[in-house]
Design an enzyme around this catalytic site. Structure first.
Site, PDB file in Angstrom:
ATOM      1  N   HIS A 108       7.598   7.680  -3.100  1.00  0.00           N
ATOM      2  CA  HIS A 108       8.011   8.951  -2.487  1.00  0.00           C
ATOM      3  C   HIS A 108       8.554   9.875  -3.584  1.00  0.00           C
ATOM      4  CE1 HIS A 108       9.451  11.605   0.654  1.00  0.00           C
ATOM      5  NE2 HIS A 108      10.563  11.728  -0.063  1.00  0.00           N
ATOM      6  N   ASP A 144      10.479   6.614   4.962  1.00  0.00           N
ATOM      7  CA  ASP A 144      11.072   6.769   3.634  1.00  0.00           C
ATOM      8  C   ASP A 144      12.412   6.047   3.488  1.00  0.00           C
ATOM      9  OD1 ASP A 144       8.854   8.256   2.840  1.00  0.00           O
ATOM     10  OD2 ASP A 144       9.751  10.122   3.541  1.00  0.00           O
TER      11      ASP A 144
HETATM   12  C1  GRF Z   1       2.674  11.127  -4.905  1.00  0.00           C
HETATM   13  O1  GRF Z   1       3.495  12.159  -5.403  1.00  0.00           O
HETATM   14  C2  GRF Z   1       3.484  10.179  -4.054  1.00  0.00           C
HETATM   15  O2  GRF Z   1       4.822  10.113  -4.396  1.00  0.00           O
HETATM   16  C3  GRF Z   1       3.357  10.771  -2.687  1.00  0.00           C
HETATM   17  O3  GRF Z   1       2.039  11.264  -2.631  1.00  0.00           O
HETATM   18  C4  GRF Z   1       1.621  11.645  -3.946  1.00  0.00           C
HETATM   19  C5  GRF Z   1       0.261  11.045  -4.156  1.00  0.00           C
HETATM   20  O4  GRF Z   1      -0.443  11.687  -5.181  1.00  0.00           O
HETATM   21  N1  GRF Z   1       3.650   9.800  -1.665  1.00  0.00           N
HETATM   22  P1  GRF Z   1      -2.002  11.480  -5.400  1.00  0.00           P
HETATM   23  O5  GRF Z   1      -2.713  11.760  -4.094  1.00  0.00           O
HETATM   24  O6  GRF Z   1      -2.209  10.055  -5.845  1.00  0.00           O
HETATM   25  O7  GRF Z   1      -2.363  12.458  -6.488  1.00  0.00           O
END
Ligand code: GRF
Length: 188
Positions: A108, A144
């Site tokens: 997160h 979360d």
């Molecule tokens: C990340 O910032 C993660 O913390 C959140 O979703 C984002 C995923 O990024 N849960 P991506 O789709 O892998 O670029």
């Protein structure tokens, strides 16, 4: 890694891409929609399935339990032992914990417990904090929440937008998440 790992994605899949690049063995990828994450899995030769959440809409209501049970069934069929959400945008029903209690991981983009929810980066910026970051945790029934496995800070700089700040958070996440999954898998 001898525990079978599945990754859940909905978006750009840059964390999935980093896991693959860093040699994390991923058995399968599941997406709730067409997305770049599925293309990344396909390109890497990883078993990839779209469980389209739109197919679970009835009378404008999302059948969360049905979706979750179908996903859990597919994960069980693969023999998945650890499931890592990486930008997965569907909130699963508690039924998932009948199969993956203490085995479902999430990352997160904030320093939990601050800024839970979908707009963590925007909310951190709006609150004017000077430091935010990212958290890897074990998922529980509450969104979360759950035991924290790793956290890393990211500084907010003058002129940051949601996009610039989130990208710097992701740079950290692309190292932290694969590393944390690896040590988590080794711990049981
Ligand atoms: C990340 O910032 C993660 O913390 C959140 O979703 C984002 C995923 O990024 N849960 P991506 O789709 O892998 O670029």
């Amino acid at each position: 890694m001898d525990k079978k790992l599945s990754v859940l994605v909905s978006g750009t899949g840059s964390l999935l891409e980093a896991m693959i690049q860093q040699g994390l063995h991923i058995d399968s990828v599941f997406a709730d929609r067409e997305c770049r994450g599925i293309e990344i899995a396909n390109a890497a030769g990883v078993h990839a399935v779209i469980l389209d959440r739109k197919a679970y809409m009835r009378d404008e209501t999302f059948r969360r339990r049905d979706f979750t049970q179908d996903l859990a069934g597919m994960l069980q069929c693969r023999g998945s032992k650890i499931v890592a959400m990486a930008g997965f945008m569907t909130i699963l029903s508690p039924d998932i914990f009948a199969y993956y209690r203490d085995r479902l991981l999430n990352i997160h983009p904030s320093l939990l417990p601050d800024f839970k929810g979908e707009h963590a980066v925007r909310d951190a910026l709006a609150a004017g904090v000077k430091v935010t970051g990212t958290t890897v945790h074990i998922a529980t029934e509450e969104l979360d929440e759950g035991p924290i496995l790793a956290q890393e800070e990211v500084l907010v700089v003058d002129g940051d937008t949601v996009d610039t700040l989130w990208e710097r958070i992701k740079v950290v996440e692309r190292v932290l998440y694969p590393k944390t999954i690896r040590s988590f898998a080794a711990s049981f």
